[in-house]
Design an enzyme around this catalytic site. Structure first.
Site, PDB file in Angstrom:
ATOM      1  N   PRO A  94      63.665  51.223  71.087  1.00 35.57           N
ATOM      2  CA  PRO A  94      63.744  50.720  69.708  1.00 35.57           C
ATOM      3  C   PRO A  94      65.174  50.415  69.268  1.00 35.57           C
ATOM      4  O   PRO A  94      65.379  49.635  68.339  1.00 35.57           O
ATOM      5  CB  PRO A  94      63.150  51.865  68.878  1.00 35.57           C
ATOM      6  N   GLU A 121      61.049  61.965  73.161  1.00 37.95           N
ATOM      7  CA  GLU A 121      61.995  61.705  72.077  1.00 37.95           C
ATOM      8  C   GLU A 121      63.038  60.651  72.431  1.00 37.95           C
ATOM      9  O   GLU A 121      63.538  59.948  71.569  1.00 37.95           O
ATOM     10  CB  GLU A 121      62.706  63.024  71.689  1.00 37.95           C
ATOM     11  N   ARG A 159      56.148  33.557  82.760  1.00 44.43           N
ATOM     12  CA  ARG A 159      55.548  32.254  82.464  1.00 44.43           C
ATOM     13  C   ARG A 159      56.579  31.127  82.480  1.00 44.43           C
ATOM     14  O   ARG A 159      56.218  29.956  82.548  1.00 44.43           O
ATOM     15  CB  ARG A 159      54.833  32.295  81.116  1.00 44.43           C
ATOM     16  N   ASP A 174      57.022  25.207  73.553  1.00 47.79           N
ATOM     17  CA  ASP A 174      56.568  26.403  72.848  1.00 47.79           C
ATOM     18  C   ASP A 174      57.380  26.647  71.585  1.00 47.79           C
ATOM     19  O   ASP A 174      58.538  26.246  71.479  1.00 47.79           O
ATOM     20  CB  ASP A 174      56.728  27.648  73.743  1.00 47.79           C
TER      21      ASP A 174
END
Length: 253
Positions: A94, A121, A159, A174
């Site tokens: 994160p 953690e 991809r 895209d």
């Protein structure tokens, strides 16, 4: 390309790596997708990979030894006639840099990627300092582990590899690849209930269709993601379209 994933739950990747585009890319030999359970590299009789944090606090922290050992035991990826390839070692976290299409394009030029999927953690800081080359986050939220984020990044990167998609232009047009959101798409039937396909798309005039799509991409970006246009240098034509869009919005208001 070779991709190795260090995870405590390798079974989570079985279906993802054998299905859809990733499965086809693997079958074609375009990419090698592998999982490694780094618990197998624990250096204690109970095969524990985590421990209490120094200084106290809640939660458990992943130990450095098993992860370092698992990365160092990976087969060396070599291309014929080239030197050994040094892998990009990517920590899903994160705290990492937000993952973007630009990052996917950068990673797609590499030959060997290693993903580390954590739990608990957090990681012993020495993993960040002395092992990984990149820290990536797929959003400002917390998941139970790094497996799902790793799948997202891997799918986005694979991809883009040559030969993976049936239509090479798909990746080029895209959303985000051009800096704009993608234009609307339509297919048969030309009229569904009372809703009709825009006449321009059935005109057969390729240049007019191209302009319509660029304009619609710009309009959709103005409506949904104006932040993407903050640093974009607009052409004279695009500036005129922006003015047209704002005029339309004022009429609606």
């Amino acid at each position: 390309m070779r991709i190795d994933v260090l995870t405590l739950f390798p079974e989570m990747f079985d279906g993802v790596f054998s299905s859809s585009i990733l499965g086809k890319a693997r079958d074609k030999g375009i990419v090698s997708l592998n999982t490694v359970n780094f618990r197998d590299y624990a250096n204690n009789k109970h095969n524990t990979v985590d421990d209490y944090p120094y200084g106290g606090g809640g939660g458990m922290v992943l130990k450095p030894e098993p992860i370092f050992a698992a990365v160092e035991a990976l087969p060396v990826h070599e291309q014929p006639g080239e030197e050994q390839v040094k892998p990009r070692v990517i920590l899903m976290c994160p705290q990492g840099t937000p993952f973007t299409q630009k990052k996917a394009e950068e990673l797609s030029s590499e030959q060997h990627l290693v993903f580390i999927c954590g739990h608990y953690e957090g990681y012993d800081e020495r993993i960040r300092q002395y092992l990984v080359t990149d820290e990536l986050s797929i959003g400002d939220y917390v998941l139970t582990g790094g497996e799902l984020p790793a799948m997202v990044v891997i799918d986005s990167v694979v991809r883009l590899l040559p030969g993976v998609l049936g239509n090479e232009m798909s990746a080029v047009t895209d959303s985000f690849s051009t800096g704009l959101l993608e234009y609307p798409h339509y297919t048969r039937p030309a009229k569904f209930r009372e809703w009709e396909v825009p006449e321009m798309l059935m005109s057969g005039h390729h240049e007019n269709v191209r302009k319509w799509r660029r304009k619609e991409s710009l309009f959709r970006t103005l409506e949904r993601r104006p932040d993407l246009l903050v640093d974009r240098e607009l052409s004279k034509e695009e500036k005129a379209w922006v003015a047209e869009w704002h005029a339309q919005q004022q009429k609606v208001e």
